[in-house]
Design a protein around this motif. Structure first.
Motif, PDB file in Angstrom:
ATOM      1  N   ALA A   1       0.832  -1.211   0.000  1.00 14.45           N
ATOM      2  CA  ALA A   1       0.000   0.000   0.000  1.00 14.45           C
ATOM      3  C   ALA A   1       0.864   1.257   0.000  1.00 14.45           C
ATOM      4  O   ALA A   1       0.582   2.229  -0.722  1.00 14.45           O
ATOM      5  N   ILE A   2       1.932   1.252   0.796  1.00 16.94           N
ATOM      6  CA  ILE A   2       2.844   2.407   0.836  1.00 16.94           C
ATOM      7  C   ILE A   2       3.471   2.631  -0.533  1.00 16.94           C
ATOM      8  O   ILE A   2       3.531   3.757  -1.034  1.00 16.94           O
ATOM      9  N   ALA A   3       3.948   1.551  -1.143  1.00 16.37           N
ATOM     10  CA  ALA A   3       4.618   1.676  -2.440  1.00 16.37           C
ATOM     11  C   ALA A   3       3.658   2.137  -3.529  1.00 16.37           C
ATOM     12  O   ALA A   3       4.000   2.974  -4.366  1.00 16.37           O
ATOM     13  N   ARG A   4       2.434   1.608  -3.538  1.00 14.04           N
ATOM     14  CA  ARG A   4       1.468   1.973  -4.587  1.00 14.04           C
ATOM     15  C   ARG A   4       1.019   3.423  -4.498  1.00 14.04           C
ATOM     16  O   ARG A   4       0.690   4.039  -5.513  1.00 14.04           O
ATOM     17  N   SER A   5       1.013   3.982  -3.301  1.00 11.17           N
ATOM     18  CA  SER A   5       0.552   5.366  -3.136  1.00 11.17           C
ATOM     19  C   SER A   5       1.713   6.344  -2.961  1.00 11.17           C
ATOM     20  O   SER A   5       1.505   7.514  -2.661  1.00 11.17           O
ATOM     21  N   HIS A   6       2.942   5.861  -3.169  1.00  8.60           N
ATOM     22  CA  HIS A   6       4.114   6.692  -2.907  1.00  8.60           C
ATOM     23  C   HIS A   6       4.253   7.787  -3.964  1.00  8.60           C
ATOM     24  O   HIS A   6       3.974   7.564  -5.147  1.00  8.60           O
TER      25      HIS A   6
END
Length: 201
Positions: A181-186
């Protein structure tokens, strides 16, 4: 690099001339490469010098030249334990560098003429369990990726980080979801692109 030249006694001037650091670094790298193809006996001091050089090298391709002699002289267990220490307790620059260097830490030992000066000091005698060490690295890297917002740390950890739950025990599955989730919304485009490539594999 100057410390590597000094500690290993490489056949190159110990310091670059003013205004010419790149040429000197290239000469030093060449001297290290040549030394590893001849008989090279590494002192205890050289272990941390080589690991630190690998961690601090800004080029994730060149850091291999420091890591490989350390692996051949001191073994996978000790090298990987040292990189794990940098990932756990280093500065953000050191954590990123350790993640880059980890990529090369499982290389086969192909430098039979590179040896430790005191082989008994290279580490514990018990068998090296690569799978256990790798799992420890993955867990530490996963936790670091989720908790550390430093851009370079996340960029360097992500390519070597499995993002499938089957790579982790059940208690870490929520952290895998958090990392994705962090990577996809980074905000960083590289991280967003990289996660889709890894999740899709």
């Amino acid at each position: 690099m100057a410390e590597v030249v000094r500690v290993l006694g490489l056949d190159v001037a110990r310091e670059p001339q003013p205004g010419d650091p790149r040429t000197w670094v290239n000469h030093a790298r060449t001297a290290l490469y040549k030394a590893c193809r001849r008989e090279l006996i590494l002192s205890e001091e050289s272990f941390q010098t080589l690991i630190k050089a690998a961690v601090y090298d800004p080029d994730p391709s060149f850091n291999r030249h420091f890591l490989e002699p350390a692996l051949n002289a001191f073994g996978h267990r000790r090298v990987q334990a040292s990189l794990l220490g940098y990932l756990r307790a280093g500065t953000d620059l050191e954590r990123a560098g350790a993640a880059n260097a980890w990529y090369w830490s499982a290389l086969p030992l192909r430098m039979p003429t590179v040896r430790a000066e005191h082989p008994a000091a290279t580490g514990p005698a018990e068998p090296y369990d690569a799978a256990t060490v790798r799992a420890e690295w993955y867990e530490t890297a996963l936790r670091e990726f989720v908790s550390n917002e430093h851009l370079d740390v996340r960029r360097c950890i992500l390519p070597g980080l499995p993002l499938r739950k089957s790579a982790y025990p059940p208690e870490l599955h929520d952290l895998v979801d958090a990392a994705v989730a962090i990577a996809r919304s980074h905000p960083d485009e590289y991280i967003r692109h990289r996660v889709e490539h890894q999740v899709g594999d």
